[in-house]
Design a protein around this motif. Structure first.
Motif: not given
Length: 370
Positions: A22-23, A26-27, A30, A33, A53, A93-94, A96-97
């Motif tokens: 998951k980490r 996300r990295k 970001k 995108h 993912y 997720i987005f 959080d990002l």
């Protein structure tokens, strides 16, 4: 078409935990995108990351992939035909990002920032006090340049208010971008009305449309008893003016206290070093010493030594906004003379011939020499 290994796409090992996967996603999401990365190939890379993912974040699909590779999802053999955005909770997720201000939306519902009252900015001011001012409290004045509500337009910024035609009063504008994940909506502040949702037929000349004017204000600060270095005092509602009817900010005063010539402070307790002659320490005496409020007579016992500590209860510093006081500690320091006149030297020589060294301490020391 040959596909890259999903673990390689996310940059994790095959033994990676769910949290590590998951980490990593996300990295990379970001970084690639489309709303953030405008380089060629970023969108395709983003899709590749999302597909990896979607498979590896699902325990059952990951098990199938580990066993059969990409073939597990080709030809309908596993019931999974290609990547589907619904396999990921993209909205969560987005958020959080990038934070909710990016306004990502999957499925068509729109997000909107409400244009409500905004509290004014707080101000932090450093104030230097003498030791006595900090201990006993005082009143001090400070001058600050602050944004005040414009009296000409009552903080509106203009006259003959009307709804902004660009954002229809929302204060934000939304741009859309289509992708395989759905419709990405980016929400930004409207540049026509600066997020207020309204415009004016005539802009206020005094504040130039801001609703605020800079003014110098003198503020009297009541410093409570007992403040110390780093102590902060909050003055409510005296900071910068708010917007859209919001309250003023606050002023925070942070104190810097100068040292005293004699007293040393430790929170609410104070310490004072008192010098004694060898005769005062040996014979005992009554010694006049200063305290924070007045002088007192201290009873020094015979045989006192350097480092002895005497406590004067309640003679310390008042705890701010409390009735409690600290204590005062007197530290004795026996001063050995370095220069003697003839008479003093003779008296000490005569004293040395007596049995001053006949105490237990001296006797034990002499035993060790034998």
């Amino acid at each position: 078409m040959n596909k890259k290994d999903y673990y390689e796409v996310l940059g994790v090992s095959k033994s990676a935990t769910e949290e590590e996967i998951k980490r990593a996603f996300r990295k990379l999401a970001k970084q690639y995108h489309p709303d953030v990365n405008k380089e060629a190939g970023a969108e395709e890379k983003f899709k590749e990351i999302g597909e990896a993912y979607a498979i590896l974040s699902d325990p059952e699909k990951r098990r199938q992939y580990d066993q059969f590779g990409h073939a597990a999802f080709e030809g309908g053999g596993s019931g999974f035909s290609g990547f589907n955005a619904e396999d990921i909770d993209l909205g969560s997720i987005f958020d959080d990002l990038f934070g909710s201000s990016f306004g990502f939306n999957f499925g068509g519902s729109s997000r909107r920032n409400k244009n409500g009252p905004v509290k004014g900015k707080d101000k932090l001011v450093s104030m230097t006090l003498s030791f006595e001012e900090a201990v006993f409290g005082c009143k001090k004045s400070i001058n600050l340049d602050l944004n005040e509500t414009c009296e000409t337009c009552n903080g509106a910024g203009g006259f003959q208010e009307k709804t902004c035609s660009k954002c229809n009063g929302r204060g934000t504008v939304i741009t859309e971008q289509k992708s395989m994940f759905g419709i990405f909506q980016t929400q930004t502040i409207c540049n026509e009305c600066s997020g207020s949702g309204k415009t004016f037929a005539q802009i206020c000349n005094k504040c130039r449309g801001t609703g605020h004017v800079k003014a110098n204000k003198e503020i009297v600060v009541t410093v409570p008893e007992g403040v110390d270095n780093g102590y902060q005092l909050r003055i409510s509602g005296k900071g910068e003016a708010g917007s859209n009817g919001g309250p003023n900010g606050d002023i925070y005063i942070e104190f810097v206290v100068k040292k005293h010539d004699f007293f040393e402070r430790d929170d609410e307790d104070i310490y004072l070093e008192v010098p004694l002659t060898i005769t005062e320490a040996s014979l005992g005496c009554k010694k006049e010493i200063p305290t924070l409020e007045n002088n007192v007579i201290l009873d020094i016992k015979a045989g006192s030594s350097t480092g002895d500590k005497l406590k004067l209860k309640g003679k310390g510093i008042k705890v701010p906004n409390s009735l409690r006081k600290g204590d005062m500690y007197v530290i004795l320091n026996v001063i050995i003379p370095t220069k003697l006149n003839r008479k003093q030297k003779k008296l000490l020589e005569e004293l040395a011939e007596t049995d001053l060294d006949d105490s237990a301490i001296f006797k034990n020391f002499k035993k060790r020499l034998k």
